[in-house]
Scaffold this active site. Structure first.
Site, PDB file in Angstrom:
ATOM      1  CD1 TRP A  53      -5.694  42.580  64.827  1.00 14.52           C
ATOM      2  CD2 TRP A  53      -7.182  42.040  63.480  1.00 14.52           C
ATOM      3  NE1 TRP A  53      -6.776  42.048  65.606  1.00 14.52           N
ATOM      4  CE2 TRP A  53      -7.615  41.751  64.810  1.00 14.52           C
ATOM      5  CE3 TRP A  53      -8.014  42.113  62.184  1.00 14.52           C
ATOM      6  CZ2 TRP A  53      -9.151  41.103  64.843  1.00 14.52           C
ATOM      7  CZ3 TRP A  53      -9.461  41.346  62.441  1.00 14.52           C
ATOM      8  CH2 TRP A  53      -9.665  41.242  63.915  1.00 14.52           C
ATOM      9  CG  ASP A  87      -6.028  48.584  61.926  1.00 13.26           C
ATOM     10  OD1 ASP A  87      -6.810  49.111  62.587  1.00 13.26           O
ATOM     11  OD2 ASP A  87      -6.260  47.388  61.581  1.00 13.26           O
ATOM     12  CE  LYS A 133      -9.766  46.343  68.548  1.00 13.40           C
ATOM     13  NZ  LYS A 133     -10.243  44.957  69.226  1.00 13.40           N
TER      14      LYS A 133
END
Length: 360
Positions: free
Chosen positions: A101, A171, A195
């Protein structure tokens, strides 16, 4: 048979939240409407959105000089929105590279300005967090971006980088609400909801007000944080049902002791699973440096990769789902977000011990 879903995302949601959403599906609080049918500008939904923001602010102790935005496009859209909004005339931004990511965020940022990669853990297949003493930060950078928890590699920070006067951007897609944080230490926090917050389609952005209002030339209206901040996330139709579910999750957390209590449960779950891996005499192995092991995403390999298929199949037969590791890492991965109960991890550990005994 009880089903436990270890998917990395979209991920398991709290049962009590799903039950409440089910009960309110056709008629929200006597309105005669499902939340999915409501006008986003009607008093019913405006109340839902305002309450969700207030509850999130309370849970995370978000200072008054930060805006909370309910956006769309996932964390991946933020990879572009962040440089568009936060470069603010600076030549470059600092990025830490700790996994898949991080790499995607870096690749997108390069389209809008120079990127200084302050450090990387690529040399050991992204299995650790580089020591801060090795970071090569730029004191004049527009911001410093990092990923506190890498969902795929299972690497998590247990400390906060000191960016000085440079805004810190994080993030938090796979770790938000899992442990207390000091929001005032960050310039911007963003997270895809799928999530720890709610269904896919909602993205949370928490941004300090002084970082809003100066965008890269040509930035589309919808990608300007000011557009959404000035309109209370209602410039266009927001992800209404996602906001509603998120609001239910926030209330559930408040009823159950808040983020501090959630952290203690997360520690217990992670410790239980890591202990089973470490006690398996090499049958299972976690490739992540011990100091950087994630509480949310736990990757592990079997001593013989030929057993992977049997492990997944037998786990599914026991109601233990979505344990196959990401294709870039292999092996297994158990994602144990807030909504995964301790009983689910205990069931996984019991199966792992049996499997090892039968195949060791």
């Amino acid at each position: 048979m009880t089903i436990y879903n270890f998917s990395a995302g979209p991920a398991v949601l709290p049962k009590e939240v799903l039950q409440q959403a089910q009960a309110e599906m056709l008629d929200w609080h006597g309105s005669g409407m499902s939340v999915m049918e409501m006008s986003h500008r009607g008093k019913e939904f405006m109340g839902i959105a305002a309450e969700a923001e207030a509850d999130l602010r309370e849970l995370m102790a978000i200072p008054a000089n930060y805006k909370v935005l309910f956006l769309q496009g996932g964390a991946s859209q933020q990879f572009a929105m962040i440089p568009m909004n936060l470069l603010r005339g600076k030549a470059s931004a600092d990025y830490l590279n700790t996994g898949e990511w991080s790499k995607k965020a870096i690749s997108e940022a390069k389209k809008y300005g120079a990127v200084n990669v302050v450090a990387t853990s690529a040399d050991k297949n992204f299995s650790y967090v580089p020591d801060f003493s090795a970071w090569r930060c730029d004191a004049d950078a527009a911001y410093l971006h990092f990923t506190p928890n890498e969902t795929i590699g299972g690497v998590e920070f247990n400390w906060l980088p000191d960016a000085g006067s440079v805004p810190l951007v994080a993030d938090m897609s796979s770790c938000i609400l899992s442990r207390p944080i000091d929001v005032s230490k960050y310039g911007l926090i963003y997270a895809g909801a799928q999530k720890n917050i709610g269904p896919a389609g909602l993205t949370i952005v928490i941004v300090r007000e002084d970082l809003i209002g100066e965008v890269v030339a040509g930035t589309p209206t919808m990608l300007d944080y000011k557009t959404h901040a000035d309109n209370d996330s209602m410039y266009n139709t927001p992800p209404t049902y996602g906001i509603y579910i998120a609001g239910l999750v926030f209330k559930m957390l408040k009823r159950n002791g808040g983020i501090a209590a959630m952290e203690q449960t997360n520690i217990a779950k992670a410790n239980l699973l890591y202990a089973a891996i470490d006690a398996s005499n090499g049958f299972y192995n976690c490739p992540v440096a011990i100091d950087n092991r994630s509480r949310m995403n736990i990757p592990f390999t079997l001593k013989d990769a030929a057993l992977d298929g049997a492990f997944v199949k037998q786990a599914e037969a026991r109601g233990l789902l979505q344990l196959k590791g990401h294709r870039s890492v292999g092996g297994m991965r158990a994602s144990i977000y807030n909504a995964m109960p301790l009983a689910g991890v205990a069931a996984l550990v019991e199966f792992m011990n049996e499997f090892a005994a039968n195949n060791g």
